[in-house]
Design an enzyme around this catalytic site. Structure first.
Site, short mmCIF file in Angstrom:
data_model
loop_
_atom_site.label_atom_id
_atom_site.label_comp_id
_atom_site.label_asym_id
_atom_site.label_seq_id
_atom_site.Cartn_x
_atom_site.Cartn_y
_atom_site.Cartn_z
N GLU A 42 137.45 3.52 62.25
CA GLU A 42 138.50 4.01 63.14
C GLU A 42 138.71 3.01 64.28
O GLU A 42 137.77 2.36 64.73
CB GLU A 42 138.09 5.37 63.70
CG GLU A 42 139.14 6.06 64.54
CD GLU A 42 138.68 7.42 65.05
OE1 GLU A 42 139.55 8.25 65.40
OE2 GLU A 42 137.45 7.67 65.10
N LYS A 114 145.44 11.31 61.41
CA LYS A 114 144.30 12.14 61.80
C LYS A 114 144.76 13.55 62.17
O LYS A 114 145.61 13.74 63.04
CB LYS A 114 143.59 11.49 62.99
CG LYS A 114 142.27 12.14 63.37
CD LYS A 114 141.59 11.32 64.47
CE LYS A 114 140.21 11.87 64.82
NZ LYS A 114 139.57 11.05 65.88
N CYS A 156 136.96 10.45 61.12
CA CYS A 156 136.01 10.78 62.19
C CYS A 156 135.81 12.28 62.42
O CYS A 156 135.14 12.95 61.63
CB CYS A 156 136.44 10.07 63.47
SG CYS A 156 135.10 9.89 64.70
#
Length: 278
Positions: A42, A114, A156
């Protein structure tokens, strides 16, 4: 095929980050006859940039300096590249944290924005994280079909939401790539156990490529420990600290064997509870 996770210590200096990734791809240990899947972490090209800097580098679907640079690397080094995350403009003035997947000719196979934004308080030097101030949440899943299997994308903080990973498995994923920048505090507590849990639950290979160390003169610290976890929950490759590669060769026959011997998807009887009006 060979899977290679690149652990980085990215900064706000986009050109320095690009140069590091390029230098590592030049030195990538590989068998030229095998397919190569490379996963970047990321924020691989811009780590810790404030809103103005994210907007400065944010592109659109058809025009993005950062996207073009990463696509060119995939083509130059002939790797399938899951390109961490880069900022892309959203309609509300914020940016998406977007992960692109390129084939070995630099062609875009898919992208993922995301979904879950890191708005939390952590007992570290930063203390308060509010990704939603800068980033717009995504609204779709992404599973990409490749010659070596189907690859799902997550980023993440997503790893704390098991429903997303089950949805990726139901959509056909064999591998789930997780570009990440876990904080040192949360990473030390939860990173490995979450990767192993998601791998066991989904019976997929989990590919967790992370940021590591002190960033931007110590303003942020990330956990590292990039690792590949197999569908049985075994860690088959890890780079705990420092920058560089974590690599493993994998075959889908092992995944298929585990799924055949323990067909959990077929056994799942969960039904969402129905609330009774009162």
């Amino acid at each position: 095929m060979q899977i290679s996770l690149l652990q980085c210590q990215s900064s706000r200096d986009v050109q320095a980050n690009l140069a590091f990734i390029d230098s590592q791809l030049k030195q990538l240990p590989r068998d030229i006859d095998e397919p190569q899947l490379v996963v970047l972490p990321e924020c691989c090209l811009l780590f810790g940039g404030h809103e103005s800097q994210q907007l400065q580098y944010a592109g659109s679907e058809h025009q993005s300096e950062l996207k073009t640079a990463l696509a060119n690397m995939a083509k130059q080094y002939q790797v399938y590249l899951i390109a961490g995350t880069i900022p892309m403009r959203a309609d509300d003035g914020r940016v998406f944290s977007r992960c692109y997947f390129f084939d070995d000719h630099g062609v875009t196979l898919g992208h993922y924005d995301k979904l879950h934004l890191f708005d939390v308080d952590v007992a570290d030097g930063t203390k308060t994280y509010r990704e939603s101030d800068t980033f717009h949440p995504g609204d779709h899943l992404c599973v990409v079909d490749t010659p070596f299997g189907k690859v799902g994308l997550a980023i993440c903080y997503d790893i704390r939401f098991g429903d997303l990973f089950r949805a990726l498995r139901l959509a056909g994923a064999d591998y789930i790539a997780l570009p990440s920048a876990f904080t040192k505090v949360t990473g030390e507590a939860h990173w490995q156990v979450l990767l192993q849990a998601r791998a066991i639950e989904t019976q997929c290979y989990l590919l967790g490529a992370g940021q590591w160390g002190q960033h931007n003169q110590g303003s942020r610290e990330t956990w590292g420990h990039s690792m590949i976890v197999d569908p049985w929950g075994r860690v088959i490759a890890e780079r705990a600290t420092e920058c560089g590669w974590a690599q493993a060769k994998v075959e889908l026959s092992e995944l298929q064997r585990i799924r055949q011997q323990m067909p959990v998807i077929g056994h799942n009887r969960f039904i969402a509870p129905q609330l009774t009006p009162v």
